[in-house]
Design an enzyme around this catalytic site. Structure first.
Site, PDB file in Angstrom:
ATOM      1  N   SER A  10      19.590 -11.835  34.037  1.00  0.00           N
ATOM      2  CA  SER A  10      18.698 -12.991  33.977  1.00  0.00           C
ATOM      3  C   SER A  10      17.983 -13.238  35.297  1.00  0.00           C
ATOM      4  O   SER A  10      18.472 -12.912  36.374  1.00  0.00           O
ATOM      5  CB  SER A  10      19.499 -14.237  33.598  1.00  0.00           C
ATOM      6  OG  SER A  10      20.507 -14.492  34.572  1.00  0.00           O
ATOM      7  N   ASP A  14      16.409 -22.945  38.941  1.00  0.00           N
ATOM      8  CA  ASP A  14      17.253 -24.130  38.785  1.00  0.00           C
ATOM      9  C   ASP A  14      16.582 -25.332  39.457  1.00  0.00           C
ATOM     10  O   ASP A  14      16.111 -25.230  40.591  1.00  0.00           O
ATOM     11  CB  ASP A  14      18.630 -23.912  39.427  1.00  0.00           C
ATOM     12  CG  ASP A  14      19.426 -22.809  38.740  1.00  0.00           C
ATOM     13  OD1 ASP A  14      19.157 -22.541  37.561  1.00  0.00           O
ATOM     14  OD2 ASP A  14      20.299 -22.225  39.398  1.00  0.00           O
ATOM     15  N   GLY A  50      19.471 -16.841  38.709  1.00  0.00           N
ATOM     16  CA  GLY A  50      19.672 -15.864  37.654  1.00  0.00           C
ATOM     17  C   GLY A  50      20.514 -14.738  38.201  1.00  0.00           C
ATOM     18  O   GLY A  50      20.428 -14.384  39.393  1.00  0.00           O
ATOM     19  N   GLN A 171      28.094 -15.074  29.140  1.00  0.00           N
ATOM     20  CA  GLN A 171      27.590 -14.634  27.837  1.00  0.00           C
ATOM     21  C   GLN A 171      28.692 -14.041  26.950  1.00  0.00           C
ATOM     22  O   GLN A 171      28.433 -13.695  25.796  1.00  0.00           O
ATOM     23  CB  GLN A 171      26.479 -13.594  28.023  1.00  0.00           C
ATOM     24  CG  GLN A 171      25.161 -14.163  28.528  1.00  0.00           C
ATOM     25  CD  GLN A 171      24.501 -15.093  27.528  1.00  0.00           C
ATOM     26  OE1 GLN A 171      24.928 -16.232  27.332  1.00  0.00           O
ATOM     27  NE2 GLN A 171      23.466 -14.618  26.873  1.00  0.00           N
ATOM     28  N   LYS A 225      42.156 -16.426  45.878  1.00  0.00           N
ATOM     29  CA  LYS A 225      43.330 -15.542  45.828  1.00  0.00           C
ATOM     30  C   LYS A 225      42.946 -14.072  45.990  1.00  0.00           C
ATOM     31  O   LYS A 225      43.816 -13.201  45.947  1.00  0.00           O
ATOM     32  CB  LYS A 225      44.078 -15.748  44.509  1.00  0.00           C
ATOM     33  CG  LYS A 225      44.654 -17.150  44.350  1.00  0.00           C
ATOM     34  CD  LYS A 225      45.352 -17.300  43.009  1.00  0.00           C
ATOM     35  CE  LYS A 225      45.893 -18.724  42.830  1.00  0.00           C
ATOM     36  NZ  LYS A 225      46.502 -18.921  41.489  1.00  0.00           N
ATOM     37  N   GLY A 226      41.674 -13.801  46.152  1.00  0.00           N
ATOM     38  CA  GLY A 226      41.241 -12.424  46.331  1.00  0.00           C
ATOM     39  C   GLY A 226      40.845 -11.784  45.019  1.00  0.00           C
ATOM     40  O   GLY A 226      40.466 -12.460  44.062  1.00  0.00           O
ATOM     41  N   ASP A 254      27.873 -13.113  41.789  1.00  0.00           N
ATOM     42  CA  ASP A 254      26.750 -12.182  41.899  1.00  0.00           C
ATOM     43  C   ASP A 254      26.746 -11.499  43.265  1.00  0.00           C
ATOM     44  O   ASP A 254      26.462 -10.300  43.363  1.00  0.00           O
ATOM     45  CB  ASP A 254      25.433 -12.930  41.688  1.00  0.00           C
ATOM     46  CG  ASP A 254      25.332 -13.568  40.310  1.00  0.00           C
ATOM     47  OD1 ASP A 254      25.884 -13.012  39.360  1.00  0.00           O
ATOM     48  OD2 ASP A 254      24.698 -14.636  40.204  1.00  0.00           O
TER      49      ASP A 254
END
Length: 313
Positions: A10, A14, A50, A171, A225-226, A254
């Site tokens: 996407s 925003d 996105g 999704q 926590k990695g 991302d």
């Protein structure tokens, strides 16, 4: 050697608005069946985002070669100009002139409660943008996008024999168990956060080891926590990097995935690839928005060496 990553996903804008009061002072619990309210929002900011845009931004910051395969609408001009100014290719972004770019309208109150409205817009036409048009690549990622587009990109990448990473994200509920198993079987890598891997196991009926056995690597992120990388029958534990501040988790996943793509295309090995991804997530969370952290490749290298005691290249 080809070091290009195709980034399917996407592209969104925003609009983030801040209400200086409490939603609870205006919303009456016994009248929610007939809501008609307006909230004053003295401040508003626009963020470009996105999943594909965020991944490409972080990969470019690392010095990687990313090619976005996504769809935008009639209002795409400023975002396209931004990407082009940064030096990120927009050649494989399809423009739907009768749609708007996907956008989210976020209103938050002083207690950080949020009321969101998301318009998918042009993202819904991802299946009309053939991944084959983007040319050859070392690896691809299918990140959250229009669900028809995600299905078509997986089929096309498998046919083109381009290894790809499946990143279902938000999704995942759009797909049934059979479709998710098909994604796993076609993919070379799968990446999920701790909630998503539980949902993936629930929907497919496959255990974590069963999913991992079908892939070159399964990557599971667990926030502070990695993360864990399951590959070649073993589990590699990746430590989290302490963030300078915790301001906004938007786009952290991302950023992490950009690190994975860079590591894969530069043959860094999973120990280093996971650590680079972890560092990027920690850098991003210290900034508001998905694309407002700015570092040179040299600064990133220095941050990596300070965190882990060795150079990643």
């Amino acid at each position: 050697m080809n070091q290009t990553s195709l980034i399917c996903g996407s592209l969104a804008i925003d609009y983030i608005m801040q209400h200086e009061g409490r939603f609870g002072d205006t919303l009456l619990a016994d009248q929610l069946h007939k809501v008609n309210v307006s909230f004053l929002v003295p401040t508003m900011r626009t963020e470009y985002g996105g999943c594909a845009g965020n991944i490409a931004y972080n990969l470019h910051m690392l010095g990687g070669d990313g090619r976005i395969v996504g769809v935008m609408g009639q209002d795409s001009g400023p975002y396209l100009a931004r990407l082009q100014k940064l030096g990120i290719s927009t050649n494989n972004i399809l423009i739907k002139g009768d749609s708007y770019t996907a956008q989210c309208f976020v209103t938050a109150d002083i207690e950080n409660n949020q009321i969101n409205a998301f318009h998918p817009g042009a993202m819904s036409f991802a299946h009309e943008n053939p991944v084959a048009n983007a040319g050859p690549a070392r690896v691809a990622i299918i990140s959250p996008d229009g669900h028809l587009g995600m299905l078509k990109h997986a089929a096309d990448l498998a046919e083109l024999k381009i290894p790809f990473m499946f990143d279902p994200g938000q999704q995942m509920p759009m797909f049934n168990g059979e479709q998710l198993i098909d994604f796993i079987n076609k993919a070379t890598y799968v990446t999920c956060n701790d909630y998503e891997i539980e949902l993936l196991m629930s929907k497919t009926g496959l255990s974590l080891p069963e999913i991992a056995s079908r892939l070159e690597a399964l990557i599971v992120t667990r926030g502070e926590k990695g993360s864990e990388i399951y590959t070649d029958g073993k589990r590699i534990d990746i430590p989290a990097v302490a963030a300078e501040a915790v301001l906004d988790p938007t786009g952290c996943g991302d950023a992490y995935r950009a690190g994975l793509l860079y590591g894969i295309t530069h043959d860094l090995g999973w120990e280093t690839t996971g650590r680079l991804a972890s560092l990027l997530g920690a850098i991003k969370i210290a900034h508001k928005g998905g694309q407002n952290h700015v570092l040179t490749k040299e600064q990133l290298a220095a941050r990596f060496k300070a965190a882990f005691g060795y150079a990643y290249e």
